[in-house]
Design an enzyme around this catalytic site. Sequence first.
Site, PDB file in Angstrom:
ATOM      1  N   SER A  11       0.804  -1.222   0.000  1.00  0.00           N
ATOM      2  CA  SER A  11       0.000   0.000   0.000  1.00  0.00           C
ATOM      3  C   SER A  11       0.836   1.271   0.000  1.00  0.00           C
ATOM      4  CB  SER A  11      -0.942   0.011   1.204  1.00  0.00           C
ATOM      5  OG  SER A  11      -0.201   0.191   2.390  1.00  0.00           O
ATOM      6  N   LYS A  33      16.805  -8.089  10.376  1.00  0.00           N
ATOM      7  CA  LYS A  33      17.241  -8.104   8.979  1.00  0.00           C
ATOM      8  C   LYS A  33      18.366  -9.120   8.776  1.00  0.00           C
ATOM      9  CE  LYS A  33      14.532  -5.021   7.018  1.00  0.00           C
ATOM     10  NZ  LYS A  33      13.519  -5.450   6.024  1.00  0.00           N
ATOM     11  N   TYR A  48      16.321  -3.112  14.663  1.00  0.00           N
ATOM     12  CA  TYR A  48      16.009  -3.278  13.242  1.00  0.00           C
ATOM     13  C   TYR A  48      16.977  -4.263  12.580  1.00  0.00           C
ATOM     14  CZ  TYR A  48      15.355  -1.939   8.329  1.00  0.00           C
ATOM     15  OH  TYR A  48      15.113  -1.961   6.977  1.00  0.00           O
TER      16      TYR A  48
END
Length: 339
Positions: A45, A196, A192
């Site tokens: 989106s 990853k 983060y």
Amino acid sequence: MLQYLGLENGVITLILSTLVLALWKMWPTKKWDPRGQFCYVTGGSSGLGLAVAIALTKRGAHVTIVARNEERLAKALAELEKTRQSSNQILRSYSFSLTDADASHAALEAASKDHGNKYPDTVFMCAGAARPGFFVEEDAKSMQKGMDNTYWIQAYTALAYTKQLVRSQTSGKLVFTCSILGYMSLIGYSTYSPGKHALRGLAESLRSELILYNSSVHIMFSGNIDSPGYVEENRTKPKITLEIESTDKPTAPDVLAKELINGVQRGDFHIAPDMLSNIIRSSTTGATPHHNVLLDVLYALIGWIGLPLWRRGVDSTVLKHRKEHKDYLATRGFFKSTD
Ligand SMILES: *[C@@H]1O[C@H](CO)[C@@H](O)[C@H](O)[C@H]1NC(C)=O
Ligand SMILES: *[C@@H]1O[C@H](CO)[C@@H](O)[C@H](O)[C@H]1NC(C)=O
């Protein structure tokens, strides 16, 4: 004859095999074509996900986007409609929370219903978010949320999709979106970067396992993306991190989307969208398949010299902030807190 020139057999073999491998990689092979394919895009989106969905629609794919925010999804779907190439293209959107395993499964089931229960040919996992900050200010909940929004948000979709592929005895493609921070890390990304890095590990296991089913795995390692997510993460980004990144220019989502799709078309396992990511990729290859061997050696050499220099610069920037950081923690009441 070459022996007479005083070269060892081993060296000759190495040089010849390097050349053969390099030429082999330059040889054009049949490229993946999205036209008529059912492509499923998470995080479709906004940002990179939306750019990927648009690029695929423009190339004639059937595209289903999944994200949480219904309002943004409706806008995104309207944008996809504008780029539709034929009336036969199936373009759909679904709202699901992909940090939940059951919802990730349900989203894929819902999408496949639009295709007579056929599962996607390719799944692009672009959903994710970052919330930079200092490690000492995190707690158990924020660390878990960090893993949700980096690792689980893609791992759950990968799990559901792989099971569906294998059960229906078809093959497909899994495309993860990672970050340069999945290869290395720096101050501010303690919630983060770990997720990853975990994604890289997952992709590496799956590349090896899914050859059993003729399915392929790809993972892109990009830098900052000029997206709504980037503006959002900028809000909590420590001053030090902002200073270290001050010379980086975030990449436009449509540029990255093109690099991602080109990488899948080339059949790259690790997709590196620019020079910097190629340098870091080549410096941390491990047992990952090479791209062009000669170029990779060159990139690795640049990294071997340049990356330690870069790190020294970063370390000195961090240390310059020592006093400012201590004052910052004091104003936040960190030293008085007991948790
Ligand atoms: C994978 O490829 C092999 C060899 O071409 C074929 O025999 C097998 O049926 C394929 N399996 C799937 C799941 O596509
Ligand atoms: C990020 O935040 C800094 C400091 O608050 C600001 O100067 C900069 O313009 C912001 N950048 C973006 C892309 O939001």
